[in-house]
Design a protein around this motif. Structure first.
Motif, PDB file in Angstrom:
ATOM      1  N   LYS A 131     107.827   7.216  74.724  1.00  0.00           N
ATOM      2  CA  LYS A 131     109.174   7.284  75.278  1.00  0.00           C
ATOM      3  C   LYS A 131     109.518   5.913  75.883  1.00  0.00           C
ATOM      4  CE  LYS A 131     110.200  11.062  77.314  1.00  0.00           C
ATOM      5  NZ  LYS A 131     110.206  12.158  78.315  1.00  0.00           N
ATOM      6  N   THR A 133     110.667   4.334  78.420  1.00  0.00           N
ATOM      7  CA  THR A 133     111.021   4.212  79.834  1.00  0.00           C
ATOM      8  C   THR A 133     111.080   2.739  80.205  1.00  0.00           C
ATOM      9  OG1 THR A 133     108.722   4.214  80.565  1.00  0.00           O
ATOM     10  CG2 THR A 133     109.793   6.367  80.307  1.00  0.00           C
ATOM     11  N   LYS A 135     109.532   1.306  82.577  1.00  0.00           N
ATOM     12  CA  LYS A 135     108.173   0.866  82.858  1.00  0.00           C
ATOM     13  C   LYS A 135     107.457   0.467  81.569  1.00  0.00           C
ATOM     14  CE  LYS A 135     103.848   2.383  85.073  1.00  0.00           C
ATOM     15  NZ  LYS A 135     102.968   2.149  83.903  1.00  0.00           N
ATOM     16  N   GLU A 209     115.834   3.869  89.574  1.00  0.00           N
ATOM     17  CA  GLU A 209     115.049   5.084  89.385  1.00  0.00           C
ATOM     18  C   GLU A 209     113.687   4.735  88.787  1.00  0.00           C
ATOM     19  OE1 GLU A 209     115.870   8.185  90.122  1.00  0.00           O
ATOM     20  OE2 GLU A 209     117.944   7.878  90.766  1.00  0.00           O
ATOM     21  N   SER A 210     112.628   5.345  89.300  1.00  0.00           N
ATOM     22  CA  SER A 210     111.283   5.074  88.796  1.00  0.00           C
ATOM     23  C   SER A 210     111.062   5.674  87.416  1.00  0.00           C
ATOM     24  CB  SER A 210     110.237   5.632  89.764  1.00  0.00           C
ATOM     25  OG  SER A 210     110.354   5.025  91.045  1.00  0.00           O
ATOM     26  N   PHE A 211     111.746   6.787  87.134  1.00  0.00           N
ATOM     27  CA  PHE A 211     111.595   7.463  85.852  1.00  0.00           C
ATOM     28  C   PHE A 211     112.973   7.853  85.340  1.00  0.00           C
ATOM     29  CE2 PHE A 211     107.789   8.333  88.352  1.00  0.00           C
ATOM     30  CZ  PHE A 211     106.795   7.910  87.478  1.00  0.00           C
ATOM     31  N   PRO A 212     113.121   8.037  84.028  1.00  0.00           N
ATOM     32  CA  PRO A 212     114.402   8.538  83.500  1.00  0.00           C
ATOM     33  C   PRO A 212     114.707   9.913  84.075  1.00  0.00           C
ATOM     34  CG  PRO A 212     112.988   7.719  81.730  1.00  0.00           C
ATOM     35  CD  PRO A 212     112.137   7.790  82.957  1.00  0.00           C
ATOM     36  N   ARG A 213     115.975  10.193  84.255  1.00  0.00           N
ATOM     37  CA  ARG A 213     116.356  11.507  84.765  1.00  0.00           C
ATOM     38  C   ARG A 213     117.366  12.150  83.829  1.00  0.00           C
ATOM     39  NH1 ARG A 213     120.951  11.748  89.380  1.00  0.00           N
ATOM     40  NH2 ARG A 213     122.462  10.319  88.413  1.00  0.00           N
ATOM     41  N   LEU A 232     118.650  11.617  78.754  1.00  0.00           N
ATOM     42  CA  LEU A 232     117.899  10.915  79.791  1.00  0.00           C
ATOM     43  C   LEU A 232     118.549   9.569  80.061  1.00  0.00           C
ATOM     44  CD1 LEU A 232     114.171  11.573  78.759  1.00  0.00           C
ATOM     45  CD2 LEU A 232     115.537  12.792  80.463  1.00  0.00           C
ATOM     46  N   GLN A 234     118.369   5.896  82.606  1.00  0.00           N
ATOM     47  CA  GLN A 234     117.647   5.058  83.559  1.00  0.00           C
ATOM     48  C   GLN A 234     118.333   3.700  83.578  1.00  0.00           C
ATOM     49  OE1 GLN A 234     113.433   4.615  82.785  1.00  0.00           O
ATOM     50  NE2 GLN A 234     112.964   4.181  84.908  1.00  0.00           N
TER      51      GLN A 234
END
Length: 264
Positions: A131, A133, A135, A209-213, A232, A234
């Motif tokens: 995914k 992300t 990160k 945001e640290s992660f996708p929402r 999602l 981010q």
């Protein structure tokens, strides 16, 4: 059928480049007859002056080393495609993807992208990224010593994921780019929805945001059917009071009825 290598990728393979850390743009420039110099520039961010098979690339010392690296690759694109023409590259010319495919600056940017983020090295690395992300993409960007935005553009062009990146400023959407698998009917809104994390990041100085929402697709697309889907999101901050958002389409129904008539 395997993908055909681009000219910069073939150049890298002739140089024996097997890992991202082996991409030395100054050495490649020297091999191509161009010497790189660094000095403070005021009218442009980079330039190339050449005659016959020799050239000098000058890059502004006031930009980041990573930006300087892309500028060198960009000027090498001009050296290959536009030799003999006088071209001064301003900040807005280097790295943007919003130009026509035949524009000299777009051509030079595409050359730089293939040189710094060659698909024959990028694609195998992405196989370990289920995914995209921020990160995960940052880790890829660091490996190639490329910017997060340039890496995202290259990943979108690979069409490995059904995704989109959208840039907004205080006055609305600046530009966007989507992978080929995303139907053209999903055209992002001009203005940010107050419920989006991008809105908070741009106007409220909210944290990244640290992660996708998950968020309703109707926050991003002005279509009746968008109310039925989630995606999602981010976002991350850009210079000059802008924010970039990565949208990942997670509902297969959003990918039906492809239309290639997209415009940005």
């Amino acid at each position: 059928m395997s993908r055909r290598l681009t000219l910069p990728e073939r150049l890298l393979q002739r140089c024996g480049v097997e890992r991202p850390g082996e991409i030395d743009v100054e050495a490649i420039a020297w091999m191509l007859g161009a010497k790189v110099k660094y000095r403070e520039l005021h009218s442009c961010e980079a330039r190339i002056v050449g005659r016959e098979d020799r050239a000098i690339i000058t890059v502004d010392t006031r930009v980041t080393p990573r930006r300087q690296r892309f500028s060198v690759a960009h000027e090498l694109g001009h050296w290959h495609h536009h030799r003999g023409r006088c071209l001064i590259c301003r900040t807005e010319d280097i790295g943007t993807s919003r130009r026509q495919s035949t524009d000299p600056e777009r051509v030079a940017n595409d050359y730089a992208s293939d040189l710094l983020l060659p698909r024959y090295l990028l694609d195998p690395m992405l196989r370990g990224v289920p995914k995209p992300t921020l990160k995960a993409v940052r880790e890829v960007a660091i490996a190639f010593d490329a910017s997060l935005t340039a890496t995202l553009i290259k990943i979108i062009e690979s069409d490995r994921y059904p995704m989109m990146m959208v840039c907004h400023g205080p006055k609305g959407r600046r530009w966007f780019q989507a992978s080929a698998s995303v139907p053209a009917r999903w055209f992002p809104k001009d203005d940010l929805d107050p419920e989006s994390c991008a809105f908070a990041l741009l106007f409220g100085a909210g944290p990244e945001e640290s992660f996708p929402r998950r968020i309703g697709a109707d926050a991003w697309f002005d279509r009746m059917e968008a109310q039925r889907y989630e995606l999602l999101e981010q976002s991350y901050a850009l210079p000059n009071i802008e924010v970039m958002t990565v949208l990942l389409l997670i509902d297969p129904k959003m990918l039906g009825d492809r239309d290639t008539s997209r415009r940005a």
